[in-house]
Design a protein around this motif. Structure first.
Motif, PDB file in Angstrom:
ATOM      1  N   ASP A  59     -20.543 -24.067   7.254  1.00 31.00           N
ATOM      2  CA  ASP A  59     -20.492 -22.609   7.171  1.00 31.00           C
ATOM      3  C   ASP A  59     -20.630 -22.190   5.709  1.00 31.00           C
ATOM      4  O   ASP A  59     -20.308 -22.954   4.800  1.00 31.00           O
ATOM      5  CB  ASP A  59     -19.132 -22.144   7.717  1.00 31.00           C
ATOM      6  CG  ASP A  59     -19.176 -20.733   8.276  1.00 31.00           C
ATOM      7  OD1 ASP A  59     -20.170 -20.027   8.034  1.00 31.00           O
ATOM      8  OD2 ASP A  59     -18.214 -20.344   8.953  1.00 31.00           O
ATOM      9  N   ASP A  60     -21.102 -20.960   5.492  1.00 33.58           N
ATOM     10  CA  ASP A  60     -21.203 -20.372   4.142  1.00 33.58           C
ATOM     11  C   ASP A  60     -21.967 -21.292   3.199  1.00 33.58           C
ATOM     12  O   ASP A  60     -21.614 -21.414   2.015  1.00 33.58           O
ATOM     13  CB  ASP A  60     -19.801 -20.104   3.549  1.00 33.58           C
ATOM     14  CG  ASP A  60     -18.963 -19.218   4.448  1.00 33.58           C
ATOM     15  OD1 ASP A  60     -19.525 -18.614   5.380  1.00 33.58           O
ATOM     16  OD2 ASP A  60     -17.745 -19.130   4.234  1.00 33.58           O
ATOM     17  N   ASP A  89     -25.171 -18.841   3.768  1.00 33.25           N
ATOM     18  CA  ASP A  89     -24.195 -17.768   3.517  1.00 33.25           C
ATOM     19  C   ASP A  89     -24.859 -16.398   3.442  1.00 33.25           C
ATOM     20  O   ASP A  89     -25.951 -16.247   2.903  1.00 33.25           O
ATOM     21  CB  ASP A  89     -23.448 -18.041   2.208  1.00 33.25           C
ATOM     22  CG  ASP A  89     -22.269 -17.094   2.057  1.00 33.25           C
ATOM     23  OD1 ASP A  89     -21.317 -17.228   2.849  1.00 33.25           O
ATOM     24  OD2 ASP A  89     -22.318 -16.197   1.195  1.00 33.25           O
ATOM     25  N   GLU A 128     -26.903 -16.332   8.208  1.00 35.29           N
ATOM     26  CA  GLU A 128     -25.754 -15.485   8.542  1.00 35.29           C
ATOM     27  C   GLU A 128     -25.915 -14.089   7.947  1.00 35.29           C
ATOM     28  O   GLU A 128     -26.520 -13.929   6.892  1.00 35.29           O
ATOM     29  CB  GLU A 128     -24.479 -16.055   7.911  1.00 35.29           C
ATOM     30  CG  GLU A 128     -23.979 -17.338   8.472  1.00 35.29           C
ATOM     31  CD  GLU A 128     -22.565 -17.602   7.959  1.00 35.29           C
ATOM     32  OE1 GLU A 128     -22.423 -18.203   6.877  1.00 35.29           O
ATOM     33  OE2 GLU A 128     -21.616 -17.184   8.630  1.00 35.29           O
TER      34      GLU A 128
HETATM   35 MG    MG Z   1     -20.051 -17.864   7.108  1.00 35.06          MG
END
Ligand code: MG
Ligand code: C2E
Ligand code: MG
Length: 339
Positions: A234-235, A257, A291
């Motif tokens: 994630d990110d 991200d 995202e």
């Molecule tokens: Mg994220």
């Protein structure tokens, strides 16, 4: 300049400690109170040093803070938030919202991410940015995380039984949960209890968490992978990944991200970074997901760069479970593509 005592302590703590065959990595957060300004008796001095230590933790850990009077007001506020959180868990005030992940070319839903909310009586819906870090600090993240995992798996299976789409569900895992010795067993138990097939569960770990203790991370990831669970970073792009570790980790998905995505059409450095991440992800055989997609321009640009999937307000915000269920019923493709 020679390091001061508190700096020497942090440096010594940071060095790897070998116990048996295990390398332990620890860091410290130090709070300092000074006699007599911060207290004239041991109790007050220790209490104020403790407050300063919590402040050091809030400042990203692995640092030291001298006590300041203003910290007391913050500590009181924090204490009350901590006890509200404990009560909230007992009273089942947490709930999950769900955001779809979309195939950028076809508009179809390819997955769903579970995102926690706190329905605080009289205060409305509280986002995770306002309580997850505190739940981590007071250890409450462990029961909360276990609840999130169980609830998300149960919900995913429910949707799978109700319709033709068998969507994978993504669950965010915090550093604290991931570093718990019983984490992998906990995941196994939740899958057994709920009956969700492991391949429909995706665990999202931030780049920072993965890189923090990269050696021990690999073995935990491998265990999860053997179970059949899918793993996402994630990110991605914010945590200074070491590429050699990234290649070594059994990762399936890279989530770029949102800070990069939101500037891709206006900032050429950003678009270069995003293109490089997409290319790298592809070469490593990973699925790349963007995202925080908010505009059609961003989506169009990502498609030209070969990014297959995205998530963001452009398509759909995170929804309550009932709303997500009706999104699935209405017919995903038309609904999302026409937004
Ligand atoms: Mg994220
Ligand atoms: P994340 O996992 O990176 O989740 C994406 C965040 O971006 C979510 O915020 C989502 O609502 C928001 N978002 C989605 N599309 C857009 C968009 O187009 N524009 C913008 N500006 N934002 C968008 P949320 O729900 O507030 O969650 C924030 C973070 O809290 C998550 O970031 C995740 O790190 C953490 N979190 C959420 N749920 C959980 C949980 O159950 N457990 C743990 N440990 N952390 C969680
Ligand atoms: Mg996430």
């Amino acid at each position: 300049m020679r390091p001061r005592a508190q700096e020497k302590i942090l440096i010594s703590l940071n060095a790897p400690h070998s116990i048996g065959r295990q390398d332990l990595h620890i860091n410290g957060s130090i709070g300092i109170s000074v006699y007599p300004a911060d207290g004239e008796d041991p109790e007050t001095l220790i209490k104020n040093a403790d407050t300063a230590m919590y402040h050091a933790k809030e400042c990203g850990r692995n640092n030291f803070q001298f006590f300041k009077a203003i910290m007391n007001a913050k500590a009181v506020e924090r204490q009350s938030l901590e006890s509200s959180l404990r009560r909230a868990f007992e009273r089942e005030e947490f709930l999950l919202h769900y955001q779809p992940r979309i195939n950028l070319e076809t508009g179809e839903i390819t997955g769903v991410e579970a995102l926690i909310r706190w329905q605080r009586p009289d205060r409305g819906l509280v986002p995770p940015s306002q309580f997850v870090a505190i739940a981590e600090d007071c250890g409450l993240i462990l029961p909360i995380g276990r609840w999130v995992l169980g609830e998300a798996c149960r919900q995913a299976l429910d949707w799978q039984s109700a319709g033709p789409l068998r969507l994978p569900i993504a669950v965010n895992v915090s550093a604290w949960e991931f570093r718990q010795p019983g984490f992998v067993d906990g995941v196994r138990t939740v899958l057994l209890d709920t009956g969700l097939e492991a391949r429909y569960l995706e665990l999202e770990l931030t780049e920072r968490v993965l890189m923090e203790h990269a050696e021990s991370t690999t073995s935990v990831l491998q265990e999860l992978k053997r179970m059949g669970v899918r793993l996402a970073v994630d990110d991605f792009g914010t945590g200074y990944s070491s590429l050699s570790y990234l290649v070594q980790f059994p990762i399936d998905i890279l989530k770029i991200d949102q800070s990069f995505i939101q500037k891709i059409t206006t900032n050429s450095d950003n678009s270069a970074i995003v293109s490089a991440i997409i290319g790298m992800g592809k070469n490593l055989g990973l699925k790349v997901v963007a995202e925080g997609l908010e505009t059609r321009e961003q989506s169009a640009y990502l498609l030209t760069q070969g990014c297959p999937e995205g998530q963001g307000y452009l398509f759909c915000p995170p929804l309550a479970a009932v709303e997500f269920a009706s999104l699935l019923r209405v017919g995903t493709r038309e609904k999302i593509a026409n937004r």
